[in-house]
Design a protein around this motif. Structure first.
Motif, short mmCIF file in Angstrom:
data_model
loop_
_atom_site.label_atom_id
_atom_site.label_comp_id
_atom_site.label_asym_id
_atom_site.label_seq_id
_atom_site.Cartn_x
_atom_site.Cartn_y
_atom_site.Cartn_z
N PRO A 144 1.05 -1.14 -0.23
CA PRO A 144 -0.23 0.08 -0.10
C PRO A 144 0.85 1.02 -0.15
O PRO A 144 1.98 0.61 0.73
N PRO A 145 0.45 2.05 -0.48
CA PRO A 145 1.09 3.34 -0.66
C PRO A 145 2.03 4.07 0.62
O PRO A 145 0.85 3.87 1.48
N GLY A 146 2.94 4.71 0.98
CA GLY A 146 3.49 4.91 2.01
C GLY A 146 2.68 6.37 2.89
O GLY A 146 1.73 7.15 1.91
N LEU A 147 2.31 6.92 4.13
CA LEU A 147 2.38 8.06 4.68
C LEU A 147 3.01 9.21 3.78
O LEU A 147 4.29 8.54 3.60
N MET A 148 2.17 9.91 3.74
CA MET A 148 3.24 11.41 3.07
C MET A 148 4.31 11.74 3.75
O MET A 148 3.31 12.47 5.43
N GLY A 149 5.10 12.21 3.51
CA GLY A 149 6.08 12.87 4.47
C GLY A 149 5.60 14.15 4.68
O GLY A 149 5.44 15.10 3.76
N PRO A 150 6.95 14.44 5.87
CA PRO A 150 6.37 16.06 6.37
C PRO A 150 6.74 16.61 5.20
O PRO A 150 7.95 16.49 4.18
N PRO A 151 6.47 18.36 4.80
CA PRO A 151 6.84 19.13 3.45
C PRO A 151 8.21 19.52 4.02
O PRO A 151 9.07 19.76 4.40
N GLY A 152 9.00 20.17 2.81
CA GLY A 152 10.75 20.03 3.01
C GLY A 152 10.97 21.87 2.73
O GLY A 152 10.18 22.12 3.51
N GLU A 153 11.73 21.90 3.23
CA GLU A 153 12.53 23.39 3.51
C GLU A 153 12.48 24.08 2.18
O GLU A 153 12.54 23.83 1.45
N ALA A 154 12.25 25.77 2.48
CA ALA A 154 11.35 26.50 1.44
C ALA A 154 13.19 26.57 0.40
O ALA A 154 14.33 27.08 1.90
N GLY A 155 13.24 27.13 -0.89
CA GLY A 155 14.60 27.03 -1.53
C GLY A 155 14.42 27.82 -1.23
O GLY A 155 14.30 28.97 -0.54
N ALA A 156 16.05 28.85 -1.94
CA ALA A 156 17.04 29.72 -2.37
C ALA A 156 15.59 30.51 -2.86
O ALA A 156 15.75 29.80 -4.24
N LYS A 157 15.94 31.80 -2.60
CA LYS A 157 15.56 32.49 -4.10
C LYS A 157 16.33 32.77 -5.21
O LYS A 157 18.02 32.14 -4.84
N GLU A 158 16.40 33.17 -6.18
CA GLU A 158 17.19 33.77 -6.95
C GLU A 158 17.94 34.03 -6.84
O GLU A 158 19.08 34.04 -7.48
N THR A 159 18.56 35.55 -6.44
CA THR A 159 19.79 36.10 -6.07
C THR A 159 20.56 36.17 -4.97
O THR A 159 21.66 35.42 -5.13
N GLU A 160 19.98 34.79 -4.51
CA GLU A 160 20.83 34.43 -3.70
C GLU A 160 21.51 33.04 -4.46
O GLU A 160 22.85 32.49 -4.11
N ILE A 161 21.23 32.10 -5.21
CA ILE A 161 21.79 31.08 -5.97
C ILE A 161 22.85 32.37 -6.56
O ILE A 161 24.26 30.98 -7.16
N SER A 162 22.28 32.93 -7.54
CA SER A 162 23.50 33.50 -8.26
C SER A 162 24.35 34.62 -7.37
O SER A 162 25.75 34.45 -7.95
N GLU A 163 24.19 34.81 -6.47
CA GLU A 163 25.36 35.17 -5.35
C GLU A 163 26.00 33.95 -4.34
O GLU A 163 26.79 34.25 -3.85
N SER A 164 25.38 32.85 -4.55
CA SER A 164 26.27 31.90 -3.70
C SER A 164 27.65 31.68 -3.70
O SER A 164 28.55 32.22 -5.27
N PRO A 165 28.36 32.07 -2.76
CA PRO A 165 30.30 32.10 -2.88
C PRO A 165 30.50 30.11 -3.49
O PRO A 165 31.15 30.02 -3.92
N LEU A 166 29.76 29.51 -3.66
CA LEU A 166 30.09 28.17 -3.92
C LEU A 166 30.07 28.07 -5.36
O LEU A 166 31.12 27.26 -5.91
N LEU A 167 30.10 28.99 -6.37
CA LEU A 167 30.24 29.26 -7.47
C LEU A 167 30.67 30.95 -8.11
O LEU A 167 29.71 31.36 -8.72
N PRO A 168 31.82 30.99 -8.30
CA PRO A 168 32.15 32.24 -8.48
C PRO A 168 31.99 32.54 -10.10
O PRO A 168 31.62 31.54 -10.48
N GLU A 169 31.75 34.25 -10.16
CA GLU A 169 31.60 34.48 -11.37
C GLU A 169 31.69 33.51 -12.67
O GLU A 169 31.39 33.41 -14.03
N GLU A 170 33.89 33.75 -13.01
CA GLU A 170 34.60 33.14 -13.63
C GLU A 170 34.61 31.80 -14.07
O GLU A 170 34.02 31.27 -14.98
N GLU A 171 33.82 30.19 -12.17
CA GLU A 171 33.83 29.11 -12.99
C GLU A 171 32.47 29.00 -13.56
O GLU A 171 32.45 27.95 -15.00
#
Length: 379
Positions: A144-171
């Motif tokens: 039988p289908p399992g129980l629905m899991g809890p809702p995930g955390e809210a994703g980061a905003k687009e500006t946060e991704i583009s300004e993320s220090p994990l991926l420099p602009e040159e890379e």
């Protein structure tokens, strides 16, 4: 004296009877001792043999899905001299019932029950080895289908991704460039079975420097410049035609002629291959580009747009405006060649350079009376 002799005779007779009785007893003892020494080991050997045969029969019966061993099969392993006998012992059941149990087997050796000859129980044997894994069973029905899991955390905003220090602009820009290069290579591989085709007017060969392949070389042809009908476009006819079904003779008068260059004072061509061009028979070549899928002729330009490949440059040519029929404009190579039949003035189709005329054309971008260039591009 006679009484004494009689007494002596009676004593001797009595001793004789005692001696004979002792001899008989001694003989019986010897026979019993021999039986114990000889018969008992032999009897034990036969019992061991009987037990081994019973175990073998039981194993064979188990392999064949049988649960009992018949007396006939059991006795067949022994000879009459072995002294082994067997019989079934049936239970007493009322006449109105059916005995469903297998009768017990009673074995004897030399008239003695086998059970009486059995020794003391031995110690318990070691555990047997683990059996082989059984065959994989059929897949069971989905659960039988399992129980629905809890809702995930809210994703980061687009500006946060583009300004993320994990991926420099040159890379990030380098990664984008790599992806575009990969897509372009895949695109080029996918179009290798297609390609673009075009006619190179005025030349016998295609431009090998751009990767163009010459499909065939031929002569430029059209309707006669004095007729009002016939075809209005120019054709690149192969030098060696292939004929189908035909009727020799002039039936329709719908003829096609070779094209001649008509150049007077306004000759913009280089003239490296042949000079003068006046009244020379024009040539052409059919070309194919394997790794580019689009082709176009741009009138009024000498260079192709960005990211396009220049196949050849030239000048626009067409029929004279006073001639009876209309024709198309073609881009003739800037350094044209001619067919080797010479420069006889036969006047079939005629090519004249095309000049711009101010008025409806936007001047001063265009110049009155100036010969128009052209370029053939692929991508």
């Amino acid at each position: 004296m006679e009484k004494v002799d009689l007494v002596h005779e009676m004593s001797a007779s009595h001793r004789g009877r005692h001696e004979r009785k002792f001899i008989v007893i001694e003989t019986v003892f010897v026979i019993f001792a021999v039986f114990v020494i000889v018969a008992v080991p032999l009897l034990g050997y036969q019992v061991i043999k009987l037990r081994a045969e019973v175990e073998i029969l039981q194993e064979e019966a188990a392999q064949h899905g049988k649960q009992t061993v018949s007396i006939d099969n059991l006795l067949s392993y022994f000879t009459p001299t072995d002294g082994v006998s067997a019989e079934r012992i049936k239970r007493d059941v009322p006449s109105d019932e059916i005995d469903t149990e297998e009768p017990k087997l009673h074995l004897t050796f030399s008239g003695l029950p086998i059970e009486l000859l059995r020794g003391l129980p031995g110690p318990a044997g070691r555990d047997g080895r683990d059996g082989r894994d059984g065959a994989t069973g059929a897949q069971g029905p989905p659960g039988p289908p399992g129980l629905m899991g809890p809702p995930g955390e809210a994703g980061a905003k687009e500006t946060e991704i583009s300004e993320s220090p994990l991926l420099p602009e040159e890379e990030k820009q380098a990664l984008i460039q790599d992806i575009e290069t990969y897509i372009y290579k895949q695109y080029k591989q996918n179009i290798t079975h297609g390609g673009a085709t075009y006619i190179r007017w005025g030349r016998k060969w295609c431009n090998n420097a751009t990767g163009a392949q010459t499909i065939y070389d031929g002569v430029a042809a059209s309707a006669h410049y004095t007729v009002h009908g016939g075809g209005g476009n120019y054709q690149c006819l192969p030098k060696m035609p292939q004929w189908g079904r035909y009727t020799d003779g002039e039936q329709s008068a719908n003829w096609i002629y070779g094209v001649e260059y008509e150049l007077h004072a306004n000759n913009p061509f280089l003239g490296n291959n042949i000079s003068p061009l006046q009244n020379q028979n024009a040539v052409c070549a059919a070309c194919r580009i394997e790794n580019r899928s689009s082709s176009m002729m741009v009138p009024g330009w000498l260079n192709c747009p960005a990211d396009w490949t220049t196949e050849y440059q030239g000048y626009l040519m067409s029929s004279h405006p006073t001639h009876a029929g209309r024709s198309t404009f073609v881009c003739v190579d800037e350094d044209p060649e001619a067919y080797t039949h010479g420069q006889a003035d036969e006047n079939g189709g005629l090519w004249y350079t095309v000049e711009s005329h101010c008025g409806s054309l936007p001047c001063p971008f265009y110049v009155q009376g100036r010969e128009l260039p052209c370029v053939v591009c692929t991508k």
